[in-house]
Structures are given as structure tokens and as C-alpha cells.
Design a protein around this motif. Structure first.
Motif, PDB file in Angstrom:
ATOM      1  N   LYS A  11      22.929 -17.984 -23.257  1.00 19.66           N
ATOM      2  CA  LYS A  11      23.024 -17.511 -24.646  1.00 19.66           C
ATOM      3  C   LYS A  11      24.475 -17.262 -25.042  1.00 19.66           C
ATOM      4  CE  LYS A  11      18.407 -15.479 -24.931  1.00 19.66           C
ATOM      5  NZ  LYS A  11      17.622 -14.237 -25.163  1.00 19.66           N
ATOM      6  N   LYS A  12      25.252 -16.746 -24.106  1.00 20.51           N
ATOM      7  CA  LYS A  12      26.667 -16.530 -24.396  1.00 20.51           C
ATOM      8  C   LYS A  12      27.386 -17.861 -24.616  1.00 20.51           C
ATOM      9  CE  LYS A  12      27.120 -12.115 -21.956  1.00 20.51           C
ATOM     10  NZ  LYS A  12      27.797 -11.376 -20.861  1.00 20.51           N
ATOM     11  N   LEU A  13      27.070 -18.842 -23.771  1.00 19.38           N
ATOM     12  CA  LEU A  13      27.678 -20.160 -23.920  1.00 19.38           C
ATOM     13  C   LEU A  13      27.264 -20.806 -25.244  1.00 19.38           C
ATOM     14  CD1 LEU A  13      29.388 -22.391 -22.605  1.00 19.38           C
ATOM     15  CD2 LEU A  13      27.281 -23.275 -21.571  1.00 19.38           C
ATOM     16  N   ASP A  14      26.007 -20.606 -25.607  1.00 18.09           N
ATOM     17  CA  ASP A  14      25.508 -21.129 -26.887  1.00 18.09           C
ATOM     18  C   ASP A  14      26.332 -20.581 -28.048  1.00 18.09           C
ATOM     19  OD1 ASP A  14      23.564 -22.362 -28.715  1.00 18.09           O
ATOM     20  OD2 ASP A  14      22.866 -20.314 -29.059  1.00 18.09           O
ATOM     21  N   PHE A  15      26.630 -19.275 -28.012  1.00 21.61           N
ATOM     22  CA  PHE A  15      27.434 -18.689 -29.089  1.00 21.61           C
ATOM     23  C   PHE A  15      28.875 -19.199 -29.034  1.00 21.61           C
ATOM     24  CE2 PHE A  15      30.176 -15.409 -30.922  1.00 21.61           C
ATOM     25  CZ  PHE A  15      29.608 -15.300 -32.183  1.00 21.61           C
ATOM     26  N   TRP A  16      29.447 -19.301 -27.856  1.00 19.98           N
ATOM     27  CA  TRP A  16      30.837 -19.768 -27.735  1.00 19.98           C
ATOM     28  C   TRP A  16      31.003 -21.203 -28.230  1.00 19.98           C
ATOM     29  CZ3 TRP A  16      31.150 -17.803 -22.002  1.00 19.98           C
ATOM     30  CH2 TRP A  16      31.302 -16.401 -22.018  1.00 19.98           C
ATOM     31  N   LEU A  17      30.008 -22.055 -27.954  1.00 26.70           N
ATOM     32  CA  LEU A  17      30.122 -23.462 -28.324  1.00 26.70           C
ATOM     33  C   LEU A  17      29.751 -23.732 -29.781  1.00 26.70           C
ATOM     34  CD1 LEU A  17      28.650 -25.257 -25.168  1.00 26.70           C
ATOM     35  CD2 LEU A  17      31.057 -25.022 -25.829  1.00 26.70           C
ATOM     36  N   GLY A  19      28.270 -21.001 -32.087  1.00 26.18           N
ATOM     37  CA  GLY A  19      28.217 -19.848 -32.985  1.00 26.18           C
ATOM     38  C   GLY A  19      29.352 -19.809 -33.975  1.00 26.18           C
ATOM     39  N   TRP A  20      30.562 -20.131 -33.525  1.00 23.00           N
ATOM     40  CA  TRP A  20      31.711 -20.065 -34.424  1.00 23.00           C
ATOM     41  C   TRP A  20      31.611 -21.128 -35.522  1.00 23.00           C
ATOM     42  CZ3 TRP A  20      35.136 -24.073 -35.239  1.00 23.00           C
ATOM     43  CH2 TRP A  20      35.070 -25.156 -34.339  1.00 23.00           C
ATOM     44  N   ARG A 197      28.688 -11.314 -36.758  1.00 22.58           N
ATOM     45  CA  ARG A 197      29.937 -11.018 -37.451  1.00 22.58           C
ATOM     46  C   ARG A 197      29.856  -9.605 -38.014  1.00 22.58           C
ATOM     47  NH1 ARG A 197      28.689 -15.509 -41.101  1.00 22.58           N
ATOM     48  NH2 ARG A 197      30.855 -16.152 -40.831  1.00 22.58           N
ATOM     49  N   LYS A 198      30.972  -9.086 -38.486  1.00 22.67           N
ATOM     50  CA  LYS A 198      31.011  -7.720 -39.022  1.00 22.67           C
ATOM     51  C   LYS A 198      30.123  -7.611 -40.251  1.00 22.67           C
ATOM     52  CE  LYS A 198      34.142  -4.093 -40.634  1.00 22.67           C
ATOM     53  NZ  LYS A 198      35.537  -3.721 -40.944  1.00 22.67           N
ATOM     54  N   ILE A 199      29.317  -6.549 -40.289  1.00 19.69           N
ATOM     55  CA  ILE A 199      28.396  -6.336 -41.391  1.00 19.69           C
ATOM     56  C   ILE A 199      29.104  -5.645 -42.548  1.00 19.69           C
ATOM     57  CG2 ILE A 199      26.238  -5.246 -42.096  1.00 19.69           C
ATOM     58  CD1 ILE A 199      25.927  -7.530 -40.091  1.00 19.69           C
ATOM     59  N   PRO A 200      29.022  -6.190 -43.767  1.00 17.69           N
ATOM     60  CA  PRO A 200      29.641  -5.538 -44.929  1.00 17.69           C
ATOM     61  C   PRO A 200      29.043  -4.162 -45.204  1.00 17.69           C
ATOM     62  CG  PRO A 200      29.045  -7.814 -45.420  1.00 17.69           C
ATOM     63  CD  PRO A 200      28.404  -7.478 -44.107  1.00 17.69           C
ATOM     64  N   GLU A 201      29.836  -3.314 -45.801  1.00 25.29           N
ATOM     65  CA  GLU A 201      29.389  -1.953 -46.100  1.00 25.29           C
ATOM     66  C   GLU A 201      28.161  -1.933 -47.007  1.00 25.29           C
ATOM     67  OE1 GLU A 201      30.348   1.030 -45.016  1.00 25.29           O
ATOM     68  OE2 GLU A 201      31.695   0.048 -43.594  1.00 25.29           O
ATOM     69  N   LYS A 202      28.022  -2.947 -47.862  1.00 34.94           N
ATOM     70  CA  LYS A 202      26.906  -2.943 -48.815  1.00 34.94           C
ATOM     71  C   LYS A 202      25.543  -2.983 -48.127  1.00 34.94           C
ATOM     72  CE  LYS A 202      27.037  -7.975 -49.557  1.00 34.94           C
ATOM     73  NZ  LYS A 202      27.167  -9.046 -50.573  1.00 34.94           N
ATOM     74  N   TYR A 203      25.522  -3.381 -46.846  1.00 36.48           N
ATOM     75  CA  TYR A 203      24.248  -3.444 -46.124  1.00 36.48           C
ATOM     76  C   TYR A 203      24.011  -2.231 -45.240  1.00 36.48           C
ATOM     77  CZ  TYR A 203      24.284  -8.375 -47.493  1.00 36.48           C
ATOM     78  OH  TYR A 203      24.314  -9.556 -48.205  1.00 36.48           O
ATOM     79  N   LYS A 204      24.989  -1.361 -45.092  1.00 33.41           N
ATOM     80  CA  LYS A 204      24.854  -0.238 -44.175  1.00 33.41           C
ATOM     81  C   LYS A 204      23.741   0.729 -44.604  1.00 33.41           C
ATOM     82  CE  LYS A 204      28.111  -1.581 -41.397  1.00 33.41           C
ATOM     83  NZ  LYS A 204      29.389  -0.883 -41.268  1.00 33.41           N
ATOM     84  N   ASP A 205      23.557   0.887 -45.909  1.00 34.82           N
ATOM     85  CA  ASP A 205      22.494   1.778 -46.380  1.00 34.82           C
ATOM     86  C   ASP A 205      21.128   1.313 -45.916  1.00 34.82           C
ATOM     87  OD1 ASP A 205      24.320   3.412 -47.607  1.00 34.82           O
ATOM     88  OD2 ASP A 205      23.988   2.611 -49.617  1.00 34.82           O
ATOM     89  N   TYR A 206      20.922   0.003 -45.911  1.00 38.70           N
ATOM     90  CA  TYR A 206      19.635  -0.538 -45.446  1.00 38.70           C
ATOM     91  C   TYR A 206      19.422  -0.202 -43.984  1.00 38.70           C
ATOM     92  CZ  TYR A 206      16.528  -3.899 -43.265  1.00 38.70           C
ATOM     93  OH  TYR A 206      15.558  -4.480 -42.487  1.00 38.70           O
ATOM     94  N   PHE A 207      20.457  -0.345 -43.166  1.00 39.38           N
ATOM     95  CA  PHE A 207      20.321  -0.098 -41.739  1.00 39.38           C
ATOM     96  C   PHE A 207      19.934   1.331 -41.420  1.00 39.38           C
ATOM     97  CE2 PHE A 207      23.283  -3.732 -40.162  1.00 39.38           C
ATOM     98  CZ  PHE A 207      22.314  -4.649 -40.530  1.00 39.38           C
ATOM     99  N   SER A 208      20.309   2.255 -42.279  1.00 39.58           N
ATOM    100  CA  SER A 208      20.016   3.671 -42.015  1.00 39.58           C
ATOM    101  C   SER A 208      18.892   4.228 -42.894  1.00 39.58           C
ATOM    102  CB  SER A 208      21.287   4.501 -42.259  1.00 39.58           C
ATOM    103  OG  SER A 208      21.734   4.369 -43.595  1.00 39.58           O
ATOM    104  N   SER A 209      18.158   3.331 -43.564  1.00 42.77           N
ATOM    105  CA  SER A 209      17.179   3.796 -44.559  1.00 42.77           C
ATOM    106  C   SER A 209      15.763   3.939 -44.004  1.00 42.77           C
ATOM    107  CB  SER A 209      17.150   2.839 -45.753  1.00 42.77           C
ATOM    108  OG  SER A 209      16.689   1.546 -45.352  1.00 42.77           O
ATOM    109  N   TYR A 210      15.549   3.595 -42.744  1.00 42.95           N
ATOM    110  CA  TYR A 210      14.178   3.687 -42.203  1.00 42.95           C
ATOM    111  C   TYR A 210      14.214   4.094 -40.746  1.00 42.95           C
ATOM    112  CZ  TYR A 210      15.222  -0.880 -40.234  1.00 42.95           C
ATOM    113  OH  TYR A 210      15.798  -1.917 -39.546  1.00 42.95           O
TER     114      TYR A 210
END
Length: 210
Positions: A11-17, A19-20, A197-210
Motif C-alpha cells: 500500500k505504501k508503494l502504491d501511494f509512492w508510485l 498517489g502523487w 493531503r492536508k485537509i482544508p479548514e472548511k471541512y474540520k467542522d464536519y470531522f468534529s460534528s458527530y
């Protein structure tokens, strides 16, 4: 420890090859770094057909080459919602489709936002947009009809035809689709998962909403 933190070298190799390349091709693509789909498969079945052969080229998120997405500019999606990334999905968004966060659409399903007028087939009837809430899964070979509103934390059973609104916290199945029981709260914790990748701040509320 999150289930996504225990990954093997494949899985790591899959992302390295691959994912980018996927991250470069789809700047708004946000998924758990490991555990969703193979980046190799996204590269072969989504990226190459879209970016090189022009199948669904107008769609900014990954779409499987067997699926079709019409009027993507009229589709609003949240994080971890890529309508059409599965096999054989048909999406017609003439009258608009609004999709929340973490929405999965099973293979062979259809979202149809408008019908042809019965007396003039060259015209589509005006209806409200289809709206689908957060943490929703639509089972394989289901059909969502024009104007339907689906709440948060809902499962639509495979092969369903959704002709009436479905409330939040429901499991619904059948043709026509009906609620059969209440659904337990959604429990997956995305704030504890490493993403591609880094998650934008606009989605952080969703992550902490449940």
C-alpha cells in the motif's frame, strides 16, 4: 491506533508510485491515505480515461470510465464524495444535485435530477435539486429520482427506487423505497485518520460534528 495506520509495504508503494499523480490530477480529491481505493486502480480506471482519452474529462473529480456524469457544474459535493467513481453509475444533474460529506454510491446506480416533460420531450420539468446529506450510502443499482431529499446518516438498500424523501438516521429499501428501521449513529472518526493531503479548514467542522 487507527485501522489506516497499519499498512503494508504494498500500500505504501502504491501511494509512492501513483498517489502523487492522483493528487496532482485531482486537486480537490480528499480520501484516507490508505484503505479506500488503490491509487493504481484510480490511475488506470479513472485518471487515464478522463485526462488522456477524454471520457468524463469535464468532471473535476475521479470518475470511472464506465460511468457518466452530466452537467457536473450543477453538482455540489462535500469531502469524500466523488459521484461516479464506482462502476456503471449514471448521473444527470440538469436541475442540480447537492451531495454532502462521505457519500458512497454503489455500482450501477443512477441519480436523475429531472424528467422529460410528458407533453414535450425536448423540455425537462422544473424541480428542486436532489439533496443528499452526510454519511450516506446508496446501495448498488439504486435509482434516485428528481427532487428527492435524503437526510444525514442514511443507508439506501441495493436495488431501491427512491421516489419519496428519506429522513435522517434511516435504513430504507425497496421499490418504492421505504424506511424499514432507524439507523445507529455513524461512528467512523476521520479526525484520527491520515489523509492523502492536508485537509482544508472548511471541512474540520464536519470531522468534529458527530
Amino acid at each position: 491506533m487507527s485501522k489506516y495506520q497499519k499498512v503494508n509495504w504494498k500500500k505504501k508503494l502504491d501511494f509512492w508510485l501513483f498517489g502523487w499523480i492522483v493528487n496532482w490530477a485531482y486537486p480537490e480529491y480528499y480520501r484516507p491515505k490508505y484503505g479506500y481505493k488503490s491509487y493504481r486502480n484510480i490511475f488506470i480506471y479513472n485518471l487515464i480515461p478522463q485526462k488522456i482519452f477524454g471520457i468524463n474529462r469535464h468532471v473535476p473529480w475521479p470518475v470511472h470510465f464506465t460511468s457518466r456524469v452530466g452537467n457536473p457544474e450543477k453538482i455540489k459535493t462535500g469531502i469524500m464524495s466523488d459521484p461516479g467513481d464506482n462502476i456503471g453509475i449514471y448521473i444527470q444533474a440538469n436541475m442540480g444535485i447537492e451531495i454532502g460529506h462521505n457519500v458512497g454510491i454503489g455500482a450501477g446506480s443512477a441519480l436523475i435530477s429531472s424528467n422529460h416533460n410528458h407533453n414535450d420531450h425536448s423540455v425537462h420539468d422544473e424541480v428542486r435539486p436532489i439533496r443528499i446529506g452526510n454519511n450516506v450510502f446508496i446501495g448498488a443499482n439504486s435509482v434516485i429520482l428528481p427532487g428527492i431529499q435524503i437526510g444525514n446518516n442514511v443507508v439506501i438498500g441495493a436495488g431501491s427506487v427512491v421516489a419519496k424523501d428519506i429522513p435522517s438516521n434511516s435504513i430504507a429499501v425497496g421499490n418504492p423505497c421505504k424506511v424499514i428501521k432507524e439507523k445507529q449513529p455513524y461512528i467512523e472518526r476521520f479526525d484520527q485518520i491520515e489523509f492523502n493531503r492536508k485537509i482544508p479548514e472548511k471541512y474540520k467542522d464536519y470531522f468534529s460534528s458527530y
